[in-house]
Design a protein around this motif. Structure first.
Motif, PDB file in Angstrom:
ATOM      1  N   ARG C   5       5.796   9.681  -0.016  1.00  0.00           N
ATOM      2  CA  ARG C   5       6.087  10.573  -1.134  1.00  0.00           C
ATOM      3  C   ARG C   5       4.805  11.263  -1.535  1.00  0.00           C
ATOM      4  N   LEU C   6       4.474  12.259  -0.803  1.00  0.00           N
ATOM      5  CA  LEU C   6       3.233  12.966  -1.077  1.00  0.00           C
ATOM      6  C   LEU C   6       3.445  14.003  -2.155  1.00  0.00           C
ATOM      7  N   ARG C   7       2.496  14.101  -3.052  1.00  0.00           N
ATOM      8  CA  ARG C   7       2.467  15.272  -3.898  1.00  0.00           C
ATOM      9  C   ARG C   7       1.253  16.082  -3.467  1.00  0.00           C
ATOM     10  N   THR C   9      -0.537  18.239  -4.812  1.00  0.00           N
ATOM     11  CA  THR C   9      -1.607  18.516  -5.756  1.00  0.00           C
ATOM     12  C   THR C   9      -2.114  17.180  -6.275  1.00  0.00           C
ATOM     13  N   ALA C  11      -3.116  14.147  -8.959  1.00  0.00           N
ATOM     14  CA  ALA C  11      -2.300  13.447  -9.949  1.00  0.00           C
ATOM     15  C   ALA C  11      -2.160  14.271 -11.224  1.00  0.00           C
ATOM     16  N   PHE C  20     -12.782  15.253   0.474  1.00  0.00           N
ATOM     17  CA  PHE C  20     -12.844  13.804   0.313  1.00  0.00           C
ATOM     18  C   PHE C  20     -11.876  13.296  -0.757  1.00  0.00           C
ATOM     19  N   ASP C  21     -11.312  14.186  -1.544  1.00  0.00           N
ATOM     20  CA  ASP C  21     -10.286  13.781  -2.509  1.00  0.00           C
ATOM     21  C   ASP C  21      -8.891  13.991  -1.948  1.00  0.00           C
ATOM     22  N   ALA C  22      -8.831  14.298  -0.654  1.00  0.00           N
ATOM     23  CA  ALA C  22      -7.532  14.549  -0.023  1.00  0.00           C
ATOM     24  C   ALA C  22      -7.358  13.643   1.186  1.00  0.00           C
ATOM     25  N   ASN C  23      -6.106  13.493   1.616  1.00  0.00           N
ATOM     26  CA  ASN C  23      -5.876  12.890   2.922  1.00  0.00           C
ATOM     27  C   ASN C  23      -5.416  14.000   3.880  1.00  0.00           C
ATOM     28  N   GLN C  26      -2.357  16.195   3.099  1.00  0.00           N
ATOM     29  CA  GLN C  26      -2.549  17.233   2.079  1.00  0.00           C
ATOM     30  C   GLN C  26      -3.255  18.450   2.670  1.00  0.00           C
TER      31      GLN C  26
ATOM     32  N   TYR D  49      -3.023   7.599   4.590  1.00  0.00           N
ATOM     33  CA  TYR D  49      -2.808   8.063   3.221  1.00  0.00           C
ATOM     34  C   TYR D  49      -4.094   8.068   2.421  1.00  0.00           C
ATOM     35  N   LEU D  50      -5.121   7.485   2.995  1.00  0.00           N
ATOM     36  CA  LEU D  50      -6.396   7.358   2.276  1.00  0.00           C
ATOM     37  C   LEU D  50      -7.241   8.616   2.457  1.00  0.00           C
ATOM     38  N   SER D  51      -8.338   8.641   1.750  1.00  0.00           N
ATOM     39  CA  SER D  51      -9.235   9.800   1.760  1.00  0.00           C
ATOM     40  C   SER D  51      -9.746  10.122   3.158  1.00  0.00           C
ATOM     41  N   LEU D  52      -9.862  11.414   3.454  1.00  0.00           N
ATOM     42  CA  LEU D  52     -10.510  11.833   4.693  1.00  0.00           C
ATOM     43  C   LEU D  52     -11.972  11.386   4.730  1.00  0.00           C
ATOM     44  N   GLY D  53     -12.515  11.006   3.604  1.00  0.00           N
ATOM     45  CA  GLY D  53     -13.909  10.591   3.557  1.00  0.00           C
ATOM     46  C   GLY D  53     -14.101   9.088   3.549  1.00  0.00           C
ATOM     47  N   VAL D 185      -6.491   8.504  -2.727  1.00  0.00           N
ATOM     48  CA  VAL D 185      -6.559   9.877  -3.235  1.00  0.00           C
ATOM     49  C   VAL D 185      -5.418  10.126  -4.208  1.00  0.00           C
ATOM     50  N   ALA D 186      -5.655  11.038  -5.109  1.00  0.00           N
ATOM     51  CA  ALA D 186      -4.629  11.415  -6.076  1.00  0.00           C
ATOM     52  C   ALA D 186      -3.499  12.141  -5.343  1.00  0.00           C
ATOM     53  N   GLY D 187      -2.309  11.950  -5.807  1.00  0.00           N
ATOM     54  CA  GLY D 187      -1.201  12.703  -5.261  1.00  0.00           C
ATOM     55  C   GLY D 187      -0.623  12.150  -3.979  1.00  0.00           C
ATOM     56  N   ALA D 188      -1.099  10.979  -3.543  1.00  0.00           N
ATOM     57  CA  ALA D 188      -0.555  10.383  -2.329  1.00  0.00           C
ATOM     58  C   ALA D 188      -0.021   9.005  -2.652  1.00  0.00           C
ATOM     59  N   GLU D 189       1.179   8.750  -2.262  1.00  0.00           N
ATOM     60  CA  GLU D 189       1.729   7.424  -2.512  1.00  0.00           C
ATOM     61  C   GLU D 189       1.900   6.710  -1.179  1.00  0.00           C
ATOM     62  N   MET D 190       1.304   5.570  -1.116  1.00  0.00           N
ATOM     63  CA  MET D 190       1.288   4.755   0.085  1.00  0.00           C
ATOM     64  C   MET D 190       2.674   4.146   0.328  1.00  0.00           C
TER      65      MET D 190
END
Lengths: 252, 252, 252, 252, 252, 252
Positions: C5-7, C9, C11, C20-23, C26, D49-53, D185-190
């Motif tokens: 369940r990705l959003r 944008t 949170a 680095f704040d994205a996967n 996204q 689902y985790l950060s690219l960094g 990361v924000a906006g991602a649900e594992m």
């Protein structure tokens, strides 16, 4: 808008030969009817009493004289080559072989990309000949269209070497065989006589300091000079041989 | 044995300037009393109706005229530079930046090894200027003796640019500001008028095909020509500025 | 199976800006609707009393603030650049230009391979600018789809430079113009006053030891600091100029 | 003149750890009493689902937490590593191994030149470990003073791996073992649950497209998450092991 | 014209295994029905009392014995590898990692170009394993057909290591575990007993002189020899494991 | 402690010749009394009906037979060389010239570092000879002690070529002049007769596909075979000439 009135030959009506005497429109026109080009390669290195530019001057001049009647364009000479063994003679420059390969790669890639398909490297310096190892590799790389590359050391090609040898078999670096009116420098007076020849095998083992010790004035053997009429015979043979190469040196 | 009778100036009594007009003994003698040298760098690339060698011709000539009265020797121009954006104009050559760096490294290493301590690169092509990144690095490498290297793009140095701008601020590639008697080619007639200037920022984003589309005749903007007396003003400023650099451009 | 369940944008509902704040999901979603990315480039090098990371900190921060409202992603800053002249100041790192070129090549190739078509390098260090020579070459290489690459040195872009110059024309390395709340370090107290400016031409000839001798505390001239309200004006101009670039700096 | 009032610790009195939180004077002072430094190396690459960094974030953080009490400085993380197999996941970057080697060479040469003698590379990405081949070579090059270089992949060092394995032996890329509060990361649900583990031998033979096919969400096996208290046990082990290395990992 | 009477197996009727025992026609025939090849990689480096070619001899021999019954061809061993740490032991050679990568690149490119699709590198030297970083990159490059490349260090693969460990867990460089009848040299008598094991972590920090000091006779620990019947058990395990790899080590 | 009982000759009392038949202690002992070494260089490439290893087999064997009575050690042959033109014949391998140069650099650096001062490269493949360009450069690099490097292509050295030419002047690649008992392969029957000779100049312009078309079975001209007694004459001349070189080919 643009109304260029180009004439695709020189003002005198003859073909333009030096790329530096042309603009891009003239080269583009040339490429619509031919695909040959000559690339002179020289060296900036000691030649005894002669010009530090001897190899470059001769390679460019022989290419221009040979290509002239054919209308094949001639790039400006690459004035720097591989001459690490002359480093102890001031004014001698040298590119490492890894550098030299990349320069040739860029030039060949550029020429091939613009439509040249028969490239004649007219070489004036023996130390440059190992670049043939790269050229052989370049020819074999995958490429949309086949490109032929000749590497021709004009001064020791068969006809030219024969023309010189009839005068004197001792023809080493810096000696009479490179002593043309256009390689002599102002303010230098050549000694009379000759120098003993340094055997090639021995020369190959010497480092830069040893080379200078073995050839104190830079001449590696043979007479310092010969009459201009003899030199003309050698020169004419060189020009003729390059011209024949540009005409018939290609595989169909 | 050897009894060379060298005169360390040219036959006419003036100093020898082009390294190709000297032999190694003359350069060695020069190094016993000075440590400067000029290294002209050009490009073989389209210049609209002008010679494909414009940048090389100008860089070498300005260096020779500037260095002449000072007796500072001038290497032959490096005729190939970095000009990937002109690849769609036949006759334009380009070295990759990685190649260009190695060529400069070899030349600088060679000059430093022979005793030159103040090297002035007299550059005629804007595309070559990123090599300053390497020169800065080279200067900072450990070395037994300090060697200074100047990189001077003669055509847009302050005095020369000011001399040109008094006539016309639009001075782009291939236009009037490069149109000297010695960069025109036979058989090409320049159009009258001028071309709209392509903004630099935009130009930097274009690939080779787009550059050709944006500048169909290769001129990137401004008038095609100006009177020879104007050009002489620009040229004289350029020569004077290079000469001043060779004299006073060094750190003590 | 997978029911992510990705959003797309963050949170908080705003766009994600730092890569680095994205996967990767996204970023993939982003690429389905845009093709821009910002690549900050900095340096780890002495800045007088300021952080060794000044150039990296500023480049990344200005990119993030500029890109934020646009939703353009920002790669992590490349923290090492070309700064051989600061080697005598501990903590300063430097990549050789040949290394730096390969790093940029890999990043550009990677971004192009994933679908980015408009890449803005937001540069914070003057010593990095010679890489434009490579970028120009990269843009001209054959590529299935055109990719634009901007190289923008944020601190001396026209608007930002003008904003700073209204306060003081002396703006050299390590001085007030780099002294932001986010480049000061704990435990260091800045002197009052200013340093005499080292002329750029002279600086270019100095090796690492000479640079340290010429700038004993690392500041190359100008005042050490200015009021925070002045700095805010400069900063806001920098952010606005980068944002405008990301929006309108491209060729269609 | 200059009257800098430096305090060589941070404002709070504790040691400065991040090089970016220091200026060069503080690093110089440090070098007068110690010769260690930590160099975190990461990667910018998909982690499910985790950060690219993730790898960069963890390497830098573990280094900073470990080095903090020791006062050993930590360079900014090198955010790009070798991850060609993840190229099909947007946002993943990769340096070629030849590039990566040159970056490391420059960093090690720079650190050695400034007096660092014990360098601990704290690595967060398995794909970077072949650089040990270069490090081994670098250590063996002639050098005026001996420099030790440790390459420590913190996440699979013995103590840390043991701490993790007590919870679950399945610990693959992108799974629970990299899922810390600071890599989400924000906006991602594992998703809940776990992924089947891809055998390492098989993984090594796959190209980028095949890797994406084999790991559709990027997670290469194991559970997606574990409770934060478990993660703290793993983390504390990692920090402790890096700290022990910085203290006792050297040869006398 | 040509009437070659080739038999595509050896005179004895069995398959040809060494590429050097074949001509190109036989390899061409093989490629019409299979696409596997084994590439042994060794090193020329000190092994205490054993042959300087130990790693090369073993890698080639294990590959030939394993591939024989399968009819998979085996290239000649690459006799030089990466062993900078043994430079103080005469007769030890080492390629830099940047060289080694290019050699592997050329071999892999050549094999792929000729139709090999499953390449098993059978490695005999631990110092070569960082080349896996390059192999991983090579596999991921775009290529018309997928090519798999295995890198198998035969001596410490699971089954072989287990076979050795049942006799003695101390198995270091130059010790019993490399002491086969075909790695002993004439004129050298092995001491009895054993050497203390040098810990791997410590070894990695030593330069070439320190390595020689730590291992005066080149043996890095463990017994010098074991009975030939034990060695046969180890060898047979090694051959079997390589054979199994050639048969089943591939991804479909 | 250690009580090695080394005998510095082989068990049979004769000198050890192959480096692979020695351990490091034996090479160290040798270096205490001599400084010569032979480095055979070959190629893995099609030779018509003969072994793909022909050039490597011959170079190593001629070196070993020549060096044997002198007790000069012989490195294992470098089995891969430069042969891009044979890429269309399966089993042919080729290193790029840039790779080959680095391999030679590493070997020469390694040998020089261990005390070898007279290095004889015994070459078996014409395509390798451009590496002389690098060797010449290597010899001229600054080095604490002078190191001589000979590059000897055994098969066309004067005495050996004369011995062959007395039988038949047509001696091209893959023909009788390379057909020794130790280069024939099992399972291949040589045709009778001969092939027309491909002119060298023409060959140099062909790419890999054209070479295969021009030489369908890989033999580039001349008879396929000659009687073994003739071959022995050629071989003996080759061995004698290499031996003379190892004895007297050096500069004092």
């Amino acid at each position: 808008m643009l109304a260029p009135r180009l004439r695709l030959t020189s003002a005198g009506g003859g073909p333009i030969v030096r790329v530096f005497d042309a603009n891009w429109m003239q080269i583009e026109e040339y490429l619509s009817r031919d695909d040959r080009i000559a690339v002179p390669t020289g060296s900036t290195e000691q030649h005894g009493y002669l010009s530090l530019g001897t190899d470059a001057i001769l390679a460019e001049r022989v290419a221009v004289e040979a290509a002239g009647p054919l209308g094949v364009p001639v790039l400006p000479v690459l004035p720097f080559g591989m001459a690490p063994y002359f480093a102890a003679f001031p004014g001698s420059m040298s590119l490492r072989i890894t550098t030299y390969i990349e320069v040739l790669r860029d030039l060949l890639d550029g020429l091939a990309g613009q439509g040249f398909r028969r490239i004649a490297i007219v070489n004036g310096h023996g130390g440059n000949s190992p670049v043939t190892g790269f050229i052989r590799e370049w020819i074999c790389q995958p490429r949309p269209e086949r490109v032929q590359v000749l590497f021709h050391s004009w001064y020791n090609a068969p006809q030219t070497a024969a023309a010189a040898s009839q005068f004197d078999p001792d023809q080493m670096h810096g000696g009479w065989v490179e002593n043309f009116p256009w390689t002599r420098v102002a303010g230098a007076e050549m000694p009379a006589g000759s120098r003993p020849v340094i055997p090639r095998e021995q020369f190959g083992l010497l480092d830069a300091a040893q080379v200078r010790a073995a050839a104190p004035d830079g001449v590696m053997g043979g007479a310092y000079a010969r009459p201009d009429e003899d030199m003309k015979v050698v020169w004419d043979a060189g020009v003729a041989e390059v011209r024949a190469l540009l005409q018939n040196g290609w595989v169909r």
